[in-house]
Motif scaffolding. Sequence first.
Motif, PDB file in Angstrom:
ATOM      1  N   ALA A  41      -9.104  31.685 -18.196  1.00  0.00           N
ATOM      2  CA  ALA A  41      -9.094  32.815 -19.127  1.00  0.00           C
ATOM      3  C   ALA A  41      -7.969  32.676 -20.156  1.00  0.00           C
ATOM      4  O   ALA A  41      -8.106  33.111 -21.296  1.00  0.00           O
ATOM      5  CB  ALA A  41      -8.946  34.125 -18.365  1.00  0.00           C
ATOM      6  N   LEU A  42      -6.868  32.059 -19.755  1.00  0.00           N
ATOM      7  CA  LEU A  42      -5.710  31.926 -20.645  1.00  0.00           C
ATOM      8  C   LEU A  42      -5.632  30.575 -21.342  1.00  0.00           C
ATOM      9  O   LEU A  42      -4.729  30.346 -22.141  1.00  0.00           O
ATOM     10  CB  LEU A  42      -4.419  32.159 -19.851  1.00  0.00           C
ATOM     11  CG  LEU A  42      -4.272  33.533 -19.211  1.00  0.00           C
ATOM     12  CD1 LEU A  42      -2.993  33.604 -18.401  1.00  0.00           C
ATOM     13  CD2 LEU A  42      -4.317  34.626 -20.248  1.00  0.00           C
ATOM     14  N   ALA A  43      -6.579  29.678 -21.056  1.00  0.00           N
ATOM     15  CA  ALA A  43      -6.516  28.318 -21.598  1.00  0.00           C
ATOM     16  C   ALA A  43      -6.591  28.286 -23.114  1.00  0.00           C
ATOM     17  O   ALA A  43      -5.936  27.468 -23.756  1.00  0.00           O
ATOM     18  CB  ALA A  43      -7.634  27.463 -21.003  1.00  0.00           C
ATOM     19  N   ARG A  44      -7.396  29.164 -23.682  1.00  0.00           N
ATOM     20  CA  ARG A  44      -7.553  29.198 -25.140  1.00  0.00           C
ATOM     21  C   ARG A  44      -7.050  30.540 -25.641  1.00  0.00           C
ATOM     22  O   ARG A  44      -7.667  31.568 -25.374  1.00  0.00           O
ATOM     23  CB  ARG A  44      -9.021  29.011 -25.494  1.00  0.00           C
ATOM     24  CG  ARG A  44      -9.233  28.450 -26.867  1.00  0.00           C
ATOM     25  CD  ARG A  44     -10.708  28.187 -27.172  1.00  0.00           C
ATOM     26  NE  ARG A  44     -11.371  29.465 -27.457  1.00  0.00           N
ATOM     27  CZ  ARG A  44     -12.462  29.898 -26.842  1.00  0.00           C
ATOM     28  NH1 ARG A  44     -13.022  29.175 -25.907  1.00  0.00           N
ATOM     29  NH2 ARG A  44     -12.996  31.050 -27.163  1.00  0.00           N
ATOM     30  N   PRO A  45      -5.921  30.562 -26.342  1.00  0.00           N
ATOM     31  CA  PRO A  45      -5.393  31.845 -26.821  1.00  0.00           C
ATOM     32  C   PRO A  45      -6.393  32.568 -27.723  1.00  0.00           C
ATOM     33  O   PRO A  45      -7.103  31.942 -28.509  1.00  0.00           O
ATOM     34  CB  PRO A  45      -4.145  31.454 -27.625  1.00  0.00           C
ATOM     35  CG  PRO A  45      -3.806  30.081 -27.193  1.00  0.00           C
ATOM     36  CD  PRO A  45      -5.087  29.438 -26.756  1.00  0.00           C
ATOM     37  N   LYS A  46      -6.450  33.861 -27.554  1.00  0.00           N
ATOM     38  CA  LYS A  46      -7.299  34.702 -28.400  1.00  0.00           C
ATOM     39  C   LYS A  46      -6.363  35.515 -29.288  1.00  0.00           C
ATOM     40  O   LYS A  46      -5.800  36.505 -28.857  1.00  0.00           O
ATOM     41  CB  LYS A  46      -8.188  35.598 -27.538  1.00  0.00           C
ATOM     42  CG  LYS A  46      -9.205  34.807 -26.737  1.00  0.00           C
ATOM     43  CD  LYS A  46      -9.355  35.389 -25.354  1.00  0.00           C
ATOM     44  CE  LYS A  46     -10.182  34.505 -24.468  1.00  0.00           C
ATOM     45  NZ  LYS A  46      -9.418  33.514 -23.760  1.00  0.00           N
ATOM     46  N   ARG A  47      -6.166  35.046 -30.472  1.00  0.00           N
ATOM     47  CA  ARG A  47      -5.178  35.647 -31.368  1.00  0.00           C
ATOM     48  C   ARG A  47      -5.812  36.658 -32.319  1.00  0.00           C
ATOM     49  O   ARG A  47      -6.967  36.543 -32.683  1.00  0.00           O
ATOM     50  CB  ARG A  47      -4.467  34.564 -32.151  1.00  0.00           C
ATOM     51  CG  ARG A  47      -3.797  33.537 -31.247  1.00  0.00           C
ATOM     52  CD  ARG A  47      -2.967  32.576 -32.048  1.00  0.00           C
ATOM     53  NE  ARG A  47      -2.531  31.458 -31.262  1.00  0.00           N
ATOM     54  CZ  ARG A  47      -1.493  31.466 -30.447  1.00  0.00           C
ATOM     55  NH1 ARG A  47      -0.791  32.552 -30.316  1.00  0.00           N
ATOM     56  NH2 ARG A  47      -1.157  30.396 -29.761  1.00  0.00           N
ATOM     57  N   VAL A  48      -4.990  37.606 -32.708  1.00  0.00           N
ATOM     58  CA  VAL A  48      -5.388  38.607 -33.694  1.00  0.00           C
ATOM     59  C   VAL A  48      -4.468  38.431 -34.889  1.00  0.00           C
ATOM     60  O   VAL A  48      -3.247  38.331 -34.737  1.00  0.00           O
ATOM     61  CB  VAL A  48      -5.253  40.038 -33.123  1.00  0.00           C
ATOM     62  CG1 VAL A  48      -5.528  41.079 -34.181  1.00  0.00           C
ATOM     63  CG2 VAL A  48      -6.165  40.218 -31.928  1.00  0.00           C
TER      64      VAL A  48
END
Length: 77
Positions: A48-55
């Motif tokens: 779940a944390l492998a690919r950052p989901k940035r805003v």
Amino acid sequence: RGGPPTAFDRVLAARFGAAAVTAAAEGAFGCMVALRSARMERLPIAEALARPKRVDPHGERVSSARHIGTVFGDERV
């Protein structure tokens, strides 16, 4: 999302809770439950944390949130 919870919101919360309790009872620690294509699934935290989901801090989402009074802790006083 704002407003009172709908029936969908309440059922979804119950589904998340039931899936989380089941995972804990089965010793599935180090994972989270996720809704994927209408199914509850377990997902390793690392995945779940492998690919950052940035805003975008300067984007419309943050701007709208600030406009209605959301505080992110980065404002100078």
